[in-house]
Design a protein around this motif. Structure first.
Motif, PDB file in Angstrom:
ATOM      1  N   TYR A 178      -1.970  13.129  11.889  1.00 58.09           N
ATOM      2  CA  TYR A 178      -1.404  11.712  11.293  1.00 58.09           C
ATOM      3  C   TYR A 178      -1.358  11.783   9.915  1.00 58.09           C
ATOM      4  CZ  TYR A 178      -2.347  10.733  16.343  1.00 58.09           C
ATOM      5  OH  TYR A 178      -2.384  11.248  17.824  1.00 58.09           O
ATOM      6  N   ILE A 179      -2.616  11.521   9.429  1.00 61.26           N
ATOM      7  CA  ILE A 179      -2.718  11.164   7.922  1.00 61.26           C
ATOM      8  C   ILE A 179      -1.443  12.164   7.081  1.00 61.26           C
ATOM      9  CG2 ILE A 179      -3.810  10.602   5.834  1.00 61.26           C
ATOM     10  CD1 ILE A 179      -4.258   8.485   8.379  1.00 61.26           C
ATOM     11  N   TYR A 180      -1.744  13.162   7.319  1.00 62.44           N
ATOM     12  CA  TYR A 180      -1.213  14.437   6.343  1.00 62.44           C
ATOM     13  C   TYR A 180       0.358  14.421   6.728  1.00 62.44           C
ATOM     14  CZ  TYR A 180      -5.471  16.426   4.582  1.00 62.44           C
ATOM     15  OH  TYR A 180      -6.309  16.707   3.704  1.00 62.44           O
ATOM     16  N   GLN A 181       0.799  13.807   8.040  1.00 63.93           N
ATOM     17  CA  GLN A 181       2.246  13.582   8.306  1.00 63.93           C
ATOM     18  C   GLN A 181       2.631  12.315   7.862  1.00 63.93           C
ATOM     19  OE1 GLN A 181       3.462  16.500   9.514  1.00 63.93           O
ATOM     20  NE2 GLN A 181       1.311  17.204   9.431  1.00 63.93           N
ATOM     21  N   GLY A 182       1.933  11.504   7.176  1.00 64.91           N
ATOM     22  CA  GLY A 182       2.464  10.066   6.791  1.00 64.91           C
ATOM     23  C   GLY A 182       2.560   9.245   7.916  1.00 64.91           C
ATOM     24  N   LYS A 183       1.594   9.155   8.953  1.00 67.19           N
ATOM     25  CA  LYS A 183       1.907   8.443  10.322  1.00 67.19           C
ATOM     26  C   LYS A 183       0.449   7.601  10.163  1.00 67.19           C
ATOM     27  CE  LYS A 183       4.216  11.927  12.897  1.00 67.19           C
ATOM     28  NZ  LYS A 183       4.113  12.986  14.172  1.00 67.19           N
ATOM     29  N   PRO A 184       0.536   6.339  10.238  1.00 65.08           N
ATOM     30  CA  PRO A 184      -0.681   5.465  10.309  1.00 65.08           C
ATOM     31  C   PRO A 184      -1.268   5.679  11.669  1.00 65.08           C
ATOM     32  CG  PRO A 184       1.447   4.026   9.816  1.00 65.08           C
ATOM     33  CD  PRO A 184       1.836   5.443  10.381  1.00 65.08           C
ATOM     34  N   VAL A 185      -2.558   5.440  11.404  1.00 66.88           N
ATOM     35  CA  VAL A 185      -3.659   5.634  12.834  1.00 66.88           C
ATOM     36  C   VAL A 185      -4.974   4.360  12.686  1.00 66.88           C
ATOM     37  CG1 VAL A 185      -4.857   7.270  11.694  1.00 66.88           C
ATOM     38  CG2 VAL A 185      -4.859   7.444  14.097  1.00 66.88           C
ATOM     39  N   MET A 216       0.947  -1.390  -0.094  1.00 70.12           N
ATOM     40  CA  MET A 216       0.098   0.115   0.079  1.00 70.12           C
ATOM     41  C   MET A 216       0.780   1.222  -0.103  1.00 70.12           C
ATOM     42  SD  MET A 216      -2.860   0.942   2.755  1.00 70.12           S
ATOM     43  CE  MET A 216      -3.806  -0.516   2.317  1.00 70.12           C
ATOM     44  N   SER A 217       0.660   1.892  -0.992  1.00 65.36           N
ATOM     45  CA  SER A 217       1.697   3.018  -1.198  1.00 65.36           C
ATOM     46  C   SER A 217       1.306   4.488  -0.307  1.00 65.36           C
ATOM     47  CB  SER A 217       1.704   3.780  -2.713  1.00 65.36           C
ATOM     48  OG  SER A 217       0.308   4.029  -2.971  1.00 65.36           O
ATOM     49  N   HIS A 218       0.074   4.367   0.151  1.00 65.18           N
ATOM     50  CA  HIS A 218      -0.388   5.738   0.946  1.00 65.18           C
ATOM     51  C   HIS A 218      -0.494   5.224   2.200  1.00 65.18           C
ATOM     52  CE1 HIS A 218      -3.717   3.601  -1.292  1.00 65.18           C
ATOM     53  NE2 HIS A 218      -4.400   4.028  -0.191  1.00 65.18           N
ATOM     54  N   THR A 219      -0.523   6.222   3.380  1.00 63.30           N
ATOM     55  CA  THR A 219      -0.522   5.879   4.858  1.00 63.30           C
ATOM     56  C   THR A 219      -1.568   5.045   5.300  1.00 63.30           C
ATOM     57  OG1 THR A 219       0.719   8.258   4.968  1.00 63.30           O
ATOM     58  CG2 THR A 219      -0.323   7.325   6.985  1.00 63.30           C
ATOM     59  N   PRO A 220      -1.346   4.192   6.055  1.00 59.53           N
ATOM     60  CA  PRO A 220      -2.612   3.220   6.604  1.00 59.53           C
ATOM     61  C   PRO A 220      -3.459   4.022   7.345  1.00 59.53           C
ATOM     62  CG  PRO A 220      -0.299   2.153   6.607  1.00 59.53           C
ATOM     63  CD  PRO A 220      -0.082   3.486   6.160  1.00 59.53           C
ATOM     64  N   PHE A 221      -4.573   4.175   7.142  1.00 63.63           N
ATOM     65  CA  PHE A 221      -5.701   4.868   7.816  1.00 63.63           C
ATOM     66  C   PHE A 221      -6.906   3.562   8.151  1.00 63.63           C
ATOM     67  CE2 PHE A 221      -9.006   8.675   7.935  1.00 63.63           C
ATOM     68  CZ  PHE A 221      -9.314   7.853   9.266  1.00 63.63           C
ATOM     69  N   ILE A 222      -6.620   3.024   9.413  1.00 62.59           N
ATOM     70  CA  ILE A 222      -7.530   2.006   9.751  1.00 62.59           C
ATOM     71  C   ILE A 222      -8.642   2.372  10.433  1.00 62.59           C
ATOM     72  CG2 ILE A 222      -7.524  -0.500  10.765  1.00 62.59           C
ATOM     73  CD1 ILE A 222      -4.301  -0.011  10.724  1.00 62.59           C
ATOM     74  N   ALA A 223      -9.806   1.544  10.113  1.00 58.64           N
ATOM     75  CA  ALA A 223     -11.193   1.680  10.664  1.00 58.64           C
ATOM     76  C   ALA A 223     -11.785   0.535  11.213  1.00 58.64           C
ATOM     77  CB  ALA A 223     -12.357   2.614   9.954  1.00 58.64           C
ATOM     78  N   VAL A 224     -12.088   0.413  12.301  1.00 58.35           N
ATOM     79  CA  VAL A 224     -12.710  -0.959  12.873  1.00 58.35           C
ATOM     80  C   VAL A 224     -14.320  -0.507  12.635  1.00 58.35           C
ATOM     81  CG1 VAL A 224     -12.862  -2.589  14.499  1.00 58.35           C
ATOM     82  CG2 VAL A 224     -10.900  -1.609  14.126  1.00 58.35           C
ATOM     83  N   GLU A 225     -15.201  -1.271  12.325  1.00 56.87           N
ATOM     84  CA  GLU A 225     -16.708  -0.884  11.996  1.00 56.87           C
ATOM     85  C   GLU A 225     -17.386  -2.397  12.162  1.00 56.87           C
ATOM     86  OE1 GLU A 225     -18.793   0.839  12.239  1.00 56.87           O
ATOM     87  OE2 GLU A 225     -18.190   2.825  11.599  1.00 56.87           O
TER      88      GLU A 225
END
Length: 207
Positions: A76-83, A1-10
């Motif tokens: 986080y996301i704009y800073q390239g940090k996963p959340v 995955m080339s972009h920052t991991p942004f994980i949601a649990v639903e």
């Protein structure tokens, strides 16, 4: 995955989203965003009289989640940090489509899209699905007063609505990865192997 991991649990009410999100955050050493539920001043009134209080309830959730999402993306996301988050902003549409009617529903849709359309969305969704009996058991265990007399038909409809919503999100193509967990048979709290398997799948999606 080339972009920052942004994980949601639903998943529907009571399925274990916050528990799993917290466990994954600890395992993966990620910051976590928790949705605001009990702080909503309209929630007790809503469960007493859904028709009267739906719009106020949904607008409170939307505005609070919008602010959380805005802060999360900037920090986080704009800073390239996963959340990781224990909800997806899309859930506002899932619930409002069921609770709102007519002009209020249309106004809400418009506001939702104005607020969220230009934001990055989670690119990994951990979707926990479960049947009514499983949800009722877990709702009883966590013992939130406003949930104890919840309409079973409302929960059944919510289960269906989540299936429809996840299918809709899946149509967004390879930019979104949906990992589906069977909450009826997978016990990520009591069975460490079950949890480790989920965590390893999430790690793989993040790489």
């Amino acid at each position: 995955m080339s972009h920052t991991p942004f994980i949601a649990v639903e998943g529907p009410i009571g399925v274990g989203k916050t528990t799993l999100a917290s466990m994954l955050a600890k395992e993966l050493k990620l910051p976590i965003v928790h949705e605001i539920v009990e702080e909503n001043p309209f929630i007790d009134k809503f469960y007493d009289n859904m028709e009267t209080w739906s719009f106020q309830l949904e607008m409170f959730f939307l505005c609070n989640r919008y602010k959380q999402l805005q802060d999360t993306i900037q920090a986080y996301i704009y800073q390239g940090k996963p959340v990781i988050s224990d909800y997806h902003i899309y859930k506002n549409l899932i619930f409002s489509e069921r609770t709102l009617q007519g002009s209020e529903r249309e106004k809400y849709r418009q506001i939702y899209h104005i607020l969220t359309d230009d934001f990055p969305s989670p690119n990994i969704i951990v979707y926990i699905k479960a049947d009514l009996n499983t949800l009722l058991s877990r709702i009883a265990k966590r013992n939130r007063s406003f949930e104890q007399d919840m309409d079973h038909q409302y929960l059944l409809q919510l289960i269906e609505d989540y299936e429809t919503a996840m299918n809709s999100l899946a149509q967004h193509g390879p930019s979104i990865h949906i990992l589906t967990i069977d909450g009826n048979s997978v016990d990520f709290v009591e069975n460490s192997q079950h949890f480790e398997h989920i965590a390893s799948q999430v790690k793989e999606l993040m790489s």
